[in-house]
Design a protein around this motif. Structure first.
Motif, PDB file in Angstrom:
ATOM      1  N   GLY A  22      11.526   6.184 -12.061  1.00 14.55           N
ATOM      2  CA  GLY A  22      10.842   6.969 -11.499  1.00 14.55           C
ATOM      3  C   GLY A  22       9.417   6.699 -11.919  1.00 14.55           C
ATOM      4  O   GLY A  22       8.478   7.651 -11.989  1.00 14.55           O
ATOM      5  N   CYS A  23       9.680   6.702 -13.051  1.00 10.44           N
ATOM      6  CA  CYS A  23       8.134   7.600 -14.397  1.00 10.44           C
ATOM      7  C   CYS A  23       7.536   6.162 -14.586  1.00 10.44           C
ATOM      8  O   CYS A  23       6.163   6.675 -15.258  1.00 10.44           O
ATOM      9  N   GLY A  24       7.753   5.248 -14.439  1.00  9.75           N
ATOM     10  CA  GLY A  24       6.340   3.652 -14.628  1.00  9.75           C
ATOM     11  C   GLY A  24       6.283   3.857 -13.017  1.00  9.75           C
ATOM     12  O   GLY A  24       6.334   4.352 -12.400  1.00  9.75           O
ATOM     13  N   GLY A  25       5.228   2.783 -12.668  1.00 13.94           N
ATOM     14  CA  GLY A  25       4.391   2.200 -12.066  1.00 13.94           C
ATOM     15  C   GLY A  25       3.591   2.732 -11.812  1.00 13.94           C
ATOM     16  O   GLY A  25       2.888   3.860 -11.876  1.00 13.94           O
ATOM     17  N   GLU A  26       3.433   2.052 -10.301  1.00 12.91           N
ATOM     18  CA  GLU A  26       2.394   2.276  -9.425  1.00 12.91           C
ATOM     19  C   GLU A  26       2.078   3.319  -9.063  1.00 12.91           C
ATOM     20  O   GLU A  26       1.184   3.921  -8.661  1.00 12.91           O
ATOM     21  N   GLN A  27       3.303   4.515  -8.966  1.00 11.73           N
ATOM     22  CA  GLN A  27       3.806   5.351  -8.078  1.00 11.73           C
ATOM     23  C   GLN A  27       3.094   6.833  -8.940  1.00 11.73           C
ATOM     24  O   GLN A  27       4.505   7.460  -8.761  1.00 11.73           O
ATOM     25  N   SER A  28       3.202   7.159 -10.193  1.00 12.64           N
ATOM     26  CA  SER A  28       3.140   7.804 -10.765  1.00 12.64           C
ATOM     27  C   SER A  28       2.677   8.254 -11.768  1.00 12.64           C
ATOM     28  O   SER A  28       1.302   8.667 -11.822  1.00 12.64           O
ATOM     29  N   THR A 141     -16.679   3.583   9.407  1.00 11.31           N
ATOM     30  CA  THR A 141     -16.029   2.469  10.196  1.00 11.31           C
ATOM     31  C   THR A 141     -14.170   2.389   9.289  1.00 11.31           C
ATOM     32  O   THR A 141     -13.914   3.611   8.368  1.00 11.31           O
ATOM     33  N   GLU A 142     -13.438   2.567  10.371  1.00  9.03           N
ATOM     34  CA  GLU A 142     -11.912   2.828  10.577  1.00  9.03           C
ATOM     35  C   GLU A 142     -11.348   1.669  10.574  1.00  9.03           C
ATOM     36  O   GLU A 142     -11.778   1.144  10.493  1.00  9.03           O
ATOM     37  N   SER A 143     -10.603   2.209   9.505  1.00 12.23           N
ATOM     38  CA  SER A 143      -9.032   1.315   8.845  1.00 12.23           C
ATOM     39  C   SER A 143      -8.007   2.532   9.334  1.00 12.23           C
ATOM     40  O   SER A 143      -7.751   3.677   9.734  1.00 12.23           O
ATOM     41  N   ALA A 144      -6.859   2.042   8.918  1.00 14.56           N
ATOM     42  CA  ALA A 144      -4.870   2.695   8.263  1.00 14.56           C
ATOM     43  C   ALA A 144      -4.496   2.285   7.564  1.00 14.56           C
ATOM     44  O   ALA A 144      -4.728   1.119   6.765  1.00 14.56           O
ATOM     45  N   ASN A 145      -4.078   3.147   6.444  1.00 15.98           N
ATOM     46  CA  ASN A 145      -3.221   3.204   6.044  1.00 15.98           C
ATOM     47  C   ASN A 145      -3.010   2.317   4.713  1.00 15.98           C
ATOM     48  O   ASN A 145      -2.360   1.665   4.070  1.00 15.98           O
ATOM     49  N   GLU A 146      -3.990   2.660   3.806  1.00 11.23           N
ATOM     50  CA  GLU A 146      -4.603   1.631   3.154  1.00 11.23           C
ATOM     51  C   GLU A 146      -6.126   2.393   2.741  1.00 11.23           C
ATOM     52  O   GLU A 146      -6.805   2.445   3.451  1.00 11.23           O
ATOM     53  N   VAL A 147      -6.380   2.812   1.582  1.00 11.27           N
ATOM     54  CA  VAL A 147      -7.598   3.469   0.598  1.00 11.27           C
ATOM     55  C   VAL A 147      -8.531   2.394  -0.680  1.00 11.27           C
ATOM     56  O   VAL A 147      -7.643   2.061  -1.322  1.00 11.27           O
ATOM     57  N   ARG A 148      -9.718   2.254  -0.323  1.00 10.87           N
ATOM     58  CA  ARG A 148      -9.991   1.485  -0.735  1.00 10.87           C
ATOM     59  C   ARG A 148     -11.195   2.038  -1.678  1.00 10.87           C
ATOM     60  O   ARG A 148     -11.722   2.728  -0.111  1.00 10.87           O
ATOM     61  N   ILE A 149     -11.561   2.050  -2.856  1.00 11.27           N
ATOM     62  CA  ILE A 149     -12.226   2.932  -3.543  1.00 11.27           C
ATOM     63  C   ILE A 149     -13.329   2.113  -4.355  1.00 11.27           C
ATOM     64  O   ILE A 149     -12.006   1.616  -5.141  1.00 11.27           O
ATOM     65  N   PRO A 150     -14.292   2.572  -4.430  1.00 13.39           N
ATOM     66  CA  PRO A 150     -15.108   2.054  -6.143  1.00 13.39           C
ATOM     67  C   PRO A 150     -14.652   2.427  -7.595  1.00 13.39           C
ATOM     68  O   PRO A 150     -14.305   3.600  -7.615  1.00 13.39           O
ATOM     69  N   VAL A 197      -2.370   0.815  -6.443  1.00 11.79           N
ATOM     70  CA  VAL A 197      -1.275   2.343  -7.410  1.00 11.79           C
ATOM     71  C   VAL A 197      -0.896   2.670  -5.388  1.00 11.79           C
ATOM     72  O   VAL A 197      -1.436   2.347  -4.625  1.00 11.79           O
ATOM     73  N   ARG A 198       0.172   3.582  -5.297  1.00  6.80           N
ATOM     74  CA  ARG A 198       1.081   3.769  -4.225  1.00  6.80           C
ATOM     75  C   ARG A 198       0.787   5.471  -4.315  1.00  6.80           C
ATOM     76  O   ARG A 198       0.779   5.729  -4.994  1.00  6.80           O
ATOM     77  N   TYR A 215      -1.289   2.443   0.113  1.00  9.30           N
ATOM     78  CA  TYR A 215      -1.836   1.817  -1.087  1.00  9.30           C
ATOM     79  C   TYR A 215      -3.463   2.560  -0.993  1.00  9.30           C
ATOM     80  O   TYR A 215      -4.288   2.263  -0.456  1.00  9.30           O
ATOM     81  N   ALA A 216      -3.579   2.614  -2.272  1.00  6.26           N
ATOM     82  CA  ALA A 216      -4.865   2.488  -2.963  1.00  6.26           C
ATOM     83  C   ALA A 216      -5.224   1.816  -3.613  1.00  6.26           C
ATOM     84  O   ALA A 216      -4.525   1.245  -4.446  1.00  6.26           O
ATOM     85  N   VAL A 217      -6.226   0.566  -3.202  1.00  9.40           N
ATOM     86  CA  VAL A 217      -6.901  -0.358  -4.374  1.00  9.40           C
ATOM     87  C   VAL A 217      -8.347   0.075  -4.711  1.00  9.40           C
ATOM     88  O   VAL A 217      -9.563   0.380  -3.942  1.00  9.40           O
ATOM     89  N   ALA A 218      -8.324   0.648  -6.263  1.00 12.94           N
ATOM     90  CA  ALA A 218      -9.694   0.917  -6.483  1.00 12.94           C
ATOM     91  C   ALA A 218     -10.344  -0.626  -6.707  1.00 12.94           C
ATOM     92  O   ALA A 218      -9.649  -1.463  -7.941  1.00 12.94           O
TER      93      ALA A 218
END
Ligand code: HEC
Ligand code: CU
Length: 330
Positions: A22-28, A141-150, A197-198, A215-218
């Protein structure tokens, strides 16, 4: 005796492996992929090391006061050791930590004064996330279940809830902040570089709470702008006309919006570009045509009690055309 120890050591080892996984990876929380989360993980390490040192020190004192030389035992039982060890030392260490903790909290606040952050509203719903991007011209603009960021640019996320208390937790970038009905909280952070990342709801919010992830996508700033203007556009005309018709005729549009079609429901996640998202059902399935079929036919098993009506009566071929239609909404 030996075999008992041996028998115990295997479950202990497995438990350790599972825990450490649980320490590594996308939700750490250890990842520290931005200035805010880096400061939080530094604070955590400082607290951890200090707690270990203090525990060892107290353990030593305890041993000495029980079995040490008589002179030491007498000194430790004096009033002085209680005043210094029991009052002055904890008061001083806790004050220093408190001041340092406040300064870590301020790291996010400083970002909030940054010019021109990317502004996003996230509303926690049982058991998914409504995500609304605010454009510079005031439109949304509406979307769901995913956050995209610059990446590399300050992000301001306004957090609300539609029902009960949820908590927005994106450990790679920031600390967790509660989403409270009727009260807007704000979260500020920067993602250092592009990546995926999650995140997870971190406040028990009912039966399917554990299945409320995202999920968040930078993205590189130019890619983000390009993505945002594509996201703002209506759904492109469907190739899979049969699936589109089935979607409308089955009443899916009463709860879901697909911009550019008759479907304009507001109860469930917006689906205009659902095919281009990474996951389905708030982070629980990969986004593939098979997952769409699974979700539509078995979502009450995959995510018990979720607020979508059961649709377990479609034939295999109907499911396939619905899935092809939805997966094609890119
Ligand atoms: C009563 C309202 C309602 C109806 C009708 C409805 N849905 Fe849903 N749908 C929801 C809700 C609420 C969710 C979110 C469930 C969750 O994750 O907790 C959802 C989730 C979804 C998702 C996953 C979206 C995502 O962002 O991952 C898909 C795909 C979907 N629905 C497709 C359909 C299809 C196809 C139909 C018609 C056959 C349909 N829905 C009918 C309410 C509805
Ligand atoms: Cu929750």
């Amino acid at each position: 005796m030996k075999t008992a120890v041996f028998r115990l050591s295997i479950p202990c080892f497995l438990l350790l492996v599972v825990t450490l996984a649980g320490c590594g990876g996308e939700q750490s929380a250890f990842a520290g992929l931005g200035p805010v989360s880096s400061r939080i993980s530094l604070l955590m390490w400082i607290m951890f090391v200090a707690a270990v040192l203090i525990t060892v020190f107290i353990g030593l004192l305890l041993c000495v006061s029980i079995a040490g030389p008589a002179g030491w035992r007498e000194r430790l039982s004096g009033e002085k050791s209680i005043v210094w060890g029991g009052i002055v030392f904890p008061a001083a260490t806790l004050s220093v930590l408190l001041i340092y903790g406040f300064s870590v909290l301020r790291a996010g606040e400083t970002l909030s004064r940054a010019q021109d952050p990317a502004r996003i509203l996230v509303v926690g719903e049982q058991w998914w996330w409504r995500v609304v991007y605010r454009h510079a011209d005031g439109r949304t603009t509406e979307s769901a279940n995913e956050v995209r960021i610059p990446a590399g640019r300050p992000v301001e996320i306004e957090l609300l809830s539609a029902d009960v208390i949820h908590s927005f937790w994106l450990p790679a970038y920031a600390g967790k902040v509660d989403m409270i009905p009727g009260h807007a909280n704000k979260l500020h952070f920067i993602a250092d570089k592009p990546g995926i990342v999650r995140g997870q709801c971190a406040e028990y919010c009912g039966g399917a709470h554990a299945l409320m992830a995202f999920y968040a996508v930078a993205m590189a700033p130019a890619d983000y702008e390009a993505w945002l203007s594509k996201e703002q556009s209506d759904a492109r005309p469907a190739h899979e006309k049969e699936g589109e018709q089935l979607f409308i005729d089955s009443g899916c549009g009463g709860c879901h919006t697909v911009r550019g079609t008759k479907a304009d429901g507001k109860i469930g996640p917006e689906l205009t570009h659902v095919g281009s998202r990474l996951s389905l059902g708030a982070g629980i399935l990969p986004n593939t045509p098979e997952s769409f079929m699974q979700w539509i036919s078995r979502h009450q098993t995959l995510k018990p009690d979720n607020l979508m009506l059961p649709f377990d009566f479609f034939s295999e071929s109907e499911l396939r055309s619905l899935a092809t239609y939805l997966n094609g909404l890119e």
